[in-house]
Design an enzyme around this catalytic site. Structure first.
Site, PDB file in Angstrom:
ATOM      1  N   THR A 207       0.697  -0.984   0.192  1.00  0.00           N
ATOM      2  CA  THR A 207       0.159   0.014   0.024  1.00  0.00           C
ATOM      3  C   THR A 207       0.813   1.196  -0.104  1.00  0.00           C
ATOM      4  O   THR A 207       1.699   1.235   0.977  1.00  0.00           O
ATOM      5  CB  THR A 207      -0.881  -0.055   1.291  1.00  0.00           C
ATOM      6  OG1 THR A 207      -0.154  -0.247   2.325  1.00  0.00           O
ATOM      7  CG2 THR A 207      -2.043  -1.021   1.185  1.00  0.00           C
ATOM      8  N   ASN A 209       1.481   4.627   1.100  1.00  0.00           N
ATOM      9  CA  ASN A 209       1.076   5.486   2.227  1.00  0.00           C
ATOM     10  C   ASN A 209       1.245   6.911   1.994  1.00  0.00           C
ATOM     11  O   ASN A 209       2.267   7.572   1.712  1.00  0.00           O
ATOM     12  CB  ASN A 209       2.099   5.221   3.677  1.00  0.00           C
ATOM     13  CG  ASN A 209       1.845   3.947   4.217  1.00  0.00           C
ATOM     14  OD1 ASN A 209       1.462   2.867   3.500  1.00  0.00           O
ATOM     15  ND2 ASN A 209       1.986   3.679   5.320  1.00  0.00           N
ATOM     16  N   GLU A 260      -3.928   4.654   3.173  1.00  0.00           N
ATOM     17  CA  GLU A 260      -2.906   3.667   2.268  1.00  0.00           C
ATOM     18  C   GLU A 260      -3.810   3.385   1.204  1.00  0.00           C
ATOM     19  O   GLU A 260      -4.864   2.615   1.292  1.00  0.00           O
ATOM     20  CB  GLU A 260      -2.769   2.521   3.180  1.00  0.00           C
ATOM     21  CG  GLU A 260      -1.986   2.831   4.452  1.00  0.00           C
ATOM     22  CD  GLU A 260      -1.665   1.458   5.183  1.00  0.00           C
ATOM     23  OE1 GLU A 260      -1.332   0.530   4.418  1.00  0.00           O
ATOM     24  OE2 GLU A 260      -1.788   1.404   6.462  1.00  0.00           O
ATOM     25  N   ILE A 263      -2.931  -0.157  -4.999  1.00  0.00           N
ATOM     26  CA  ILE A 263      -2.962   0.175  -6.436  1.00  0.00           C
ATOM     27  C   ILE A 263      -2.948  -1.277  -7.300  1.00  0.00           C
ATOM     28  O   ILE A 263      -2.267  -2.011  -7.003  1.00  0.00           O
ATOM     29  CB  ILE A 263      -1.984   0.791  -7.021  1.00  0.00           C
ATOM     30  CG1 ILE A 263      -1.622   2.176  -6.010  1.00  0.00           C
ATOM     31  CG2 ILE A 263      -2.234   1.339  -8.353  1.00  0.00           C
ATOM     32  CD1 ILE A 263      -0.381   2.797  -6.281  1.00  0.00           C
ATOM     33  N   ARG A 284     -16.710   0.025   3.575  1.00  0.00           N
ATOM     34  CA  ARG A 284     -17.075  -0.383   5.052  1.00  0.00           C
ATOM     35  C   ARG A 284     -16.151   0.484   5.927  1.00  0.00           C
ATOM     36  O   ARG A 284     -15.178   1.011   5.586  1.00  0.00           O
ATOM     37  CB  ARG A 284     -16.685  -1.772   4.986  1.00  0.00           C
ATOM     38  CG  ARG A 284     -15.426  -2.282   5.027  1.00  0.00           C
ATOM     39  CD  ARG A 284     -14.950  -3.505   5.195  1.00  0.00           C
ATOM     40  NE  ARG A 284     -13.530  -3.822   4.640  1.00  0.00           N
ATOM     41  CZ  ARG A 284     -12.364  -3.772   5.766  1.00  0.00           C
ATOM     42  NH1 ARG A 284     -12.644  -3.287   6.936  1.00  0.00           N
ATOM     43  NH2 ARG A 284     -11.272  -4.112   5.415  1.00  0.00           N
TER      44      ARG A 284
HETATM   45  C1  LIG Z   1      -8.285  -2.435   1.455  1.00  0.00           C
HETATM   46  C2  LIG Z   1      -7.540  -2.269   2.809  1.00  0.00           C
HETATM   47  C3  LIG Z   1      -8.415  -2.515   3.800  1.00  0.00           C
HETATM   48  C4  LIG Z   1      -7.825  -2.532   4.859  1.00  0.00           C
HETATM   49  N1  LIG Z   1      -8.694  -2.773   6.216  1.00  0.00           N
HETATM   50  C5  LIG Z   1      -8.156  -2.703   7.532  1.00  0.00           C
HETATM   51  C6  LIG Z   1      -8.840  -2.910   8.498  1.00  0.00           C
HETATM   52  O1  LIG Z   1     -10.195  -3.096   8.409  1.00  0.00           O
HETATM   53  N2  LIG Z   1      -8.311  -3.169   9.472  1.00  0.00           N
HETATM   54  C7  LIG Z   1      -6.950  -2.828   9.851  1.00  0.00           C
HETATM   55  O2  LIG Z   1      -6.468  -3.070  11.196  1.00  0.00           O
HETATM   56  N3  LIG Z   1      -6.142  -2.634   8.739  1.00  0.00           N
HETATM   57  C8  LIG Z   1      -6.819  -2.618   7.529  1.00  0.00           C
HETATM   58  N4  LIG Z   1      -5.759  -2.452   6.266  1.00  0.00           N
HETATM   59  C9  LIG Z   1      -4.518  -1.744   6.718  1.00  0.00           C
HETATM   60  C10 LIG Z   1      -3.487  -3.065   6.819  1.00  0.00           C
HETATM   61  O3  LIG Z   1      -3.481  -3.183   8.085  1.00  0.00           O
HETATM   62  C11 LIG Z   1      -2.110  -2.052   6.162  1.00  0.00           C
HETATM   63  O4  LIG Z   1      -2.367  -2.060   4.943  1.00  0.00           O
HETATM   64  C12 LIG Z   1      -1.101  -3.210   6.282  1.00  0.00           C
HETATM   65  O5  LIG Z   1      -0.793  -3.354   8.079  1.00  0.00           O
HETATM   66  C13 LIG Z   1       0.157  -2.656   5.819  1.00  0.00           C
HETATM   67  O6  LIG Z   1       0.641  -1.416   6.211  1.00  0.00           O
HETATM   68  P1  LIG Z   1       2.019  -0.764   5.814  1.00  0.00           P
HETATM   69  O7  LIG Z   1       1.481  -0.020   4.165  1.00  0.00           O
HETATM   70  O8  LIG Z   1       2.317   0.412   6.686  1.00  0.00           O
HETATM   71  O9  LIG Z   1       3.104  -1.573   5.613  1.00  0.00           O
HETATM   72  C14 LIG Z   1      -6.518  -2.119   5.036  1.00  0.00           C
HETATM   73  C15 LIG Z   1      -5.636  -2.050   4.133  1.00  0.00           C
HETATM   74  C16 LIG Z   1      -6.369  -2.142   2.882  1.00  0.00           C
HETATM   75  C17 LIG Z   1      -5.312  -1.806   1.593  1.00  0.00           C
HETATM   76  N1  LIG Z   2       0.340  -2.356  -5.989  1.00  0.00           N
HETATM   77  C1  LIG Z   2       1.048  -1.606  -5.139  1.00  0.00           C
HETATM   78  N2  LIG Z   2      -0.045  -0.587  -4.426  1.00  0.00           N
HETATM   79  C2  LIG Z   2       0.857   0.207  -3.622  1.00  0.00           C
HETATM   80  N3  LIG Z   2       2.223   0.521  -3.705  1.00  0.00           N
HETATM   81  C3  LIG Z   2       2.837  -0.374  -4.298  1.00  0.00           C
HETATM   82  C4  LIG Z   2       2.458  -1.440  -5.267  1.00  0.00           C
HETATM   83  N4  LIG Z   2       3.119  -2.264  -5.917  1.00  0.00           N
HETATM   84  C5  LIG Z   2       4.683  -1.643  -5.192  1.00  0.00           C
HETATM   85  N5  LIG Z   2       4.312  -0.467  -4.541  1.00  0.00           N
HETATM   86  C6  LIG Z   2       5.328   0.297  -3.674  1.00  0.00           C
HETATM   87  O1  LIG Z   2       5.379  -0.537  -2.655  1.00  0.00           O
HETATM   88  C7  LIG Z   2       5.239   0.435  -1.408  1.00  0.00           C
HETATM   89  C8  LIG Z   2       4.187  -0.253  -0.374  1.00  0.00           C
HETATM   90  O2  LIG Z   2       4.811  -1.511   0.080  1.00  0.00           O
HETATM   91  P1  LIG Z   2       4.480  -1.503   1.621  1.00  0.00           P
HETATM   92  O3  LIG Z   2       5.251  -3.082   1.880  1.00  0.00           O
HETATM   93  O4  LIG Z   2       3.103  -1.485   1.918  1.00  0.00           O
HETATM   94  O5  LIG Z   2       5.541  -0.777   2.404  1.00  0.00           O
HETATM   95  P2  LIG Z   2       5.150   0.778   3.215  1.00  0.00           P
HETATM   96  O6  LIG Z   2       4.794   0.004   4.481  1.00  0.00           O
HETATM   97  O7  LIG Z   2       6.379   1.315   3.412  1.00  0.00           O
HETATM   98  O8  LIG Z   2       4.084   1.202   2.560  1.00  0.00           O
HETATM   99  C9  LIG Z   2       4.544   1.720  -2.009  1.00  0.00           C
HETATM  100  O9  LIG Z   2       4.974   2.825  -1.126  1.00  0.00           O
HETATM  101  C10 LIG Z   2       5.227   1.669  -3.292  1.00  0.00           C
HETATM  102  O10 LIG Z   2       6.417   2.476  -3.556  1.00  0.00           O
END
Ligand SMILES: Cc1cc2nc3c(=O)[nH]c(=O)nc-3n(C[C@H](O)[C@H](O)[C@H](O)COP(=O)(O)O)c2cc1C
Ligand SMILES: Nc1ncnc2c1ncn2[C@@H]1O[C@H](COP(=O)(O)OP(=O)(O)O)[C@@H](O)[C@H]1O
Length: 314
Positions: A207, A209, A260, A263, A284
């Site tokens: 995701t 951020n 977050e 994509i 939701r």
């Molecule tokens: C579509 C989507 C739905 C999510 N829903 C929840 C949720 O309901 N509860 C939650 O704790 N985290 C939710 N998350 C967050 C995830 O916990 C989070 O993307 C994951 O911990 C990765 O975090 P990072 O990008 O900091 O690594 C959701 C993420 C996405 C993309």
């Molecule tokens: N499909 C995708 N959606 C969102 N980010 C992506 C995707 N593919 C690669 N990335 C890259 O990876 C990063 C997200 O990976 P993630 O493990 O969630 O790391 P972070 O916790 O640093 O966000 C994004 O910031 C982007 O640079």
């Protein structure tokens, strides 16, 4: 577009004759667009330059500290981008200070309009000016000196007045479609892609951020169908977004809200890139899951739902 921040009124006098749209214009929603479009048309017909006057910060910061507004639908830079794209020649940004708020109606007209080469003033029916906001459009039409006044009437959708306050409330309630209808475009938050906790990639849903680069109104916490524009390439992608505290992993009272976006069909690294998130539909509320597997199963469903919702969006 030339942007002038007016610290001393004399600073704004050096330009040709103008048609001027005045207002705070937060959201630049359909009602505001009616005012701006009227100004553009009048300027075109009368061969005047096209100008907008807005204020910063929101007057409530000075006039009503209990209800002060520090987050915006369109923070200042966003407004600048929109006005510029609409073909505005001059944007006057008047710092809304106690001193400005205390100005008499006559002084405002003289210093900010008559002396400012203003030949046409265009504003909405509810525009007020001068001390205690006592000046209104009727008064302006009575007291105008050297310019004409055009009042743009209330814009309504299904008999409801289009308003910034209502759009804010709809966003806070997750009623994105209703907010977007009033805006006349999808609500947008712009920001920079920053590093997260690197958990996304380990659960199969990386995701991006997004750290907003200005004080935007945040929609209700939860999961949304979104599109994301990467500014450097102008490419627009579809995705699914969570805005919240990630309660599965964090204590909400001890962490900050994050935005977050996962994509679809995308694998580039976009850290540090400027992106725009467009909000299309609420799916939701955010949930605390008992474990990662339950979260992954739910995100898979969210993704499917978002794919369907975004099917007809290009
Ligand atoms: C579509 C989507 C739905 C999510 N829903 C929840 C949720 O309901 N509860 C939650 O704790 N985290 C939710 N998350 C967050 C995830 O916990 C989070 O993307 C994951 O911990 C990765 O975090 P990072 O990008 O900091 O690594 C959701 C993420 C996405 C993309
Ligand atoms: N499909 C995708 N959606 C969102 N980010 C992506 C995707 N593919 C690669 N990335 C890259 O990876 C990063 C997200 O990976 P993630 O493990 O969630 O790391 P972070 O916790 O640093 O966000 C994004 O910031 C982007 O640079």
């Amino acid at each position: 577009m030339e942007t002038l921040v007016i610290n001393r009124v004399e600073e704004m006098y050096h330009h040709p004759d103008i048609a001027l749209a005045i207002g705070f214009f937060d959201g630049v929603h359909q009602g505001h667009l009616a005012v701006i479009n009227q100004m553009l048309e009048i300027a075109e017909n009368k061969n005047l330059k096209k100008a907008v006057m807005t204020f910063d910060p929101h007057p409530s910061v000075v006039l009503n500290p209990e209800k002060k507004r520090t987050d915006y639908l369109t923070p200042l830079n966003e407004k600048k981008r929109i006005f510029s794209a609409l073909g505005v020649d001059y944007l006057f940004i008047v710092p809304f200070t106690s001193r400005f708020a205390a100005m008499s109606e006559k002084d405002f007209i003289r210093d900010y309009l008559t002396n400012n080469h203003v030949k046409e003033v265009i504003a909405g029916f509810d525009f007020t000016y001068g001390k205690f906001g006592k000046g209104n459009m009727l008064k302006l039409a009575e007291d105008c000196q050297g310019f004409n006044v055009t009042t743009v009437s209330k814009k309504a959708i299904n008999e409801e007045k289009v308003s910034t306050t209502d759009i804010r409330e709809q966003l806070k309630a997750g009623h994105i479609k209703r907010a977007n209808e009033q805006l006349g475009r999808p609500y947008k938050i712009a920001g920079i892609v920053v590093q997260g906790e690197k958990r996304g990639r380990t659960i199969g849903f990386p995701t991006a951020n997004v750290m907003p680069d200005e004080d935007y109104v945040l929609p209700k916490l939860g999961v949304y169908a979104v599109t994301l524009k990467q500014n450097s390439t102008e490419e627009v992608y579809k995705g699914v977004c969570n805005i919240g505290y990630k309660p599965t992993f964090h204590d909400p009272s001890k962490s900050a809200v994050s935005i977050e976006v996962h994509i679809f069909d995308f694998s580039d690294s976009i850290y540090g890139e400027r992106v725009e998130v467009y909000w299309h539909e609420f799916l939701r509320p955010e949930q605390k899951f008992s474990g990662i597997d339950a979260l992954i199963a739910q995100i898979n469903q969210d993704k499917e739902q978002a794919v369907q919702i975004l099917r007809d969006i290009k």
